[in-house]
Write an enzyme that holds these catalytic residues in place. Sequence first.
Site, PDB file in Angstrom:
ATOM      1  N   HIS A 133      36.459  38.329  43.714  1.00 22.74           N
ATOM      2  CA  HIS A 133      36.275  39.505  44.556  1.00 22.74           C
ATOM      3  C   HIS A 133      37.419  39.700  45.548  1.00 22.74           C
ATOM      4  O   HIS A 133      37.891  40.817  45.762  1.00 22.74           O
ATOM      5  CB  HIS A 133      34.955  39.420  45.338  1.00 22.74           C
ATOM      6  CG  HIS A 133      33.748  39.363  44.476  1.00 22.74           C
ATOM      7  ND1 HIS A 133      33.215  38.172  44.008  1.00 22.74           N
ATOM      8  CD2 HIS A 133      32.956  40.358  43.984  1.00 22.74           C
ATOM      9  CE1 HIS A 133      32.150  38.432  43.273  1.00 22.74           C
ATOM     10  NE2 HIS A 133      31.964  39.748  43.234  1.00 22.74           N
ATOM     11  N   GLU A 142      34.239  32.580  48.771  1.00 22.46           N
ATOM     12  CA  GLU A 142      35.534  32.564  48.091  1.00 22.46           C
ATOM     13  C   GLU A 142      36.653  32.059  48.990  1.00 22.46           C
ATOM     14  O   GLU A 142      37.583  31.398  48.516  1.00 22.46           O
ATOM     15  CB  GLU A 142      35.830  33.950  47.520  1.00 22.46           C
ATOM     16  CG  GLU A 142      34.812  34.348  46.451  1.00 22.46           C
ATOM     17  CD  GLU A 142      35.203  35.572  45.640  1.00 22.46           C
ATOM     18  OE1 GLU A 142      36.280  36.147  45.892  1.00 22.46           O
ATOM     19  OE2 GLU A 142      34.416  35.949  44.743  1.00 22.46           O
ATOM     20  N   ARG A 175      15.793  51.648  65.083  1.00 23.59           N
ATOM     21  CA  ARG A 175      16.151  53.066  65.116  1.00 23.59           C
ATOM     22  C   ARG A 175      15.326  53.820  64.074  1.00 23.59           C
ATOM     23  O   ARG A 175      14.967  53.257  63.033  1.00 23.59           O
ATOM     24  CB  ARG A 175      17.638  53.264  64.818  1.00 23.59           C
ATOM     25  CG  ARG A 175      18.585  52.604  65.815  1.00 23.59           C
ATOM     26  CD  ARG A 175      20.034  52.917  65.442  1.00 23.59           C
ATOM     27  NE  ARG A 175      20.976  52.346  66.398  1.00 23.59           N
ATOM     28  CZ  ARG A 175      21.578  51.174  66.253  1.00 23.59           C
ATOM     29  NH1 ARG A 175      21.337  50.429  65.170  1.00 23.59           N
ATOM     30  NH2 ARG A 175      22.422  50.743  67.162  1.00 23.59           N
ATOM     31  N   ARG A 178      21.313  48.808  74.211  1.00 22.13           N
ATOM     32  CA  ARG A 178      20.061  49.370  73.733  1.00 22.13           C
ATOM     33  C   ARG A 178      19.044  49.562  74.849  1.00 22.13           C
ATOM     34  O   ARG A 178      18.055  50.276  74.675  1.00 22.13           O
ATOM     35  CB  ARG A 178      19.488  48.466  72.636  1.00 22.13           C
ATOM     36  CG  ARG A 178      20.397  48.291  71.423  1.00 22.13           C
ATOM     37  CD  ARG A 178      20.642  49.597  70.688  1.00 22.13           C
ATOM     38  NE  ARG A 178      19.422  50.202  70.221  1.00 22.13           N
ATOM     39  CZ  ARG A 178      18.816  49.885  69.078  1.00 22.13           C
ATOM     40  NH1 ARG A 178      19.348  48.966  68.288  1.00 22.13           N
ATOM     41  NH2 ARG A 178      17.697  50.492  68.714  1.00 22.13           N
TER      42      ARG A 178
END
Length: 273
Positions: A15, A85, A173, A227
């Site tokens: 990847h 990886e 949310r 928040r």
Amino acid sequence: MAGHSEDPNADEQYHLEVGAADVADTVLLPGNPERIEKIVAHWDEYDERAYHREYRTATGTYDETPISVTSTGIGGPSTAIAVEELARVGADTFIRVGSCGALQEEMAVGDLVITTGGVRQEGTSDEYVREDYPATADYEVVCALVAAAERLGYDYHTGVTMSADAFYPGQGRPGFEGFEAAGSSDIVDDLKEANVKNIEMEASAIMTIASIYGLRAGAVCSVYANRETGEFRTEGESRSAETASLATHLLAKMDDVKRKAGADRWHAGLSLE
């Protein structure tokens, strides 16, 4: 054992498209590939080694210390691939560099949050180990990040981070057309009461996987939103990048001090000067 469709020991990872010569021992892990340029702006020099899918990797030096950065994309699954990886090509220390929402009223937008442990609300780490296994930051990484923030004069907080799997209902949310998942309305208040400092989406997976493999990991995030107060600004990104880069240099100094002292782990009795 069943056969494997990709060889995990291949020279170039499937990847990330990197090999052992492409990455340093310590790798910074932002989510957004575009954040790479903001991180390497603090380095002495760098060059891009690979860019495949969401995974963009650059390697260079900071204060003559080798350092790499790989973007992970958003969330635990893609981040776990990056850690896997990178570890397979020799990286042994991982520092998440990101943004977050603060949960405590006194935490200002632009402040840094240095993670000491994680609430494993993401599901990726459950694929590795039982759910009561803790997500903990390596204390050497925490010490290096704190020392870096202190030296740079940046306001910071330390404590527990919650890592979610969803940006909308998973972080309290509303979803599309006001959809509200069961328990979603209580998430922020419950975490605040438990003195959790912030919410993001990758740290607990990184810390859990690194701990299982005997590697070092931690996280430093810039507060974009509070928040509790409702304040939001994309501020402090450069501070987290510079703090993580300096922490990499300090970790290298820690490792050198350990070698000279014959110690397995750095501790407060060993100077960095």
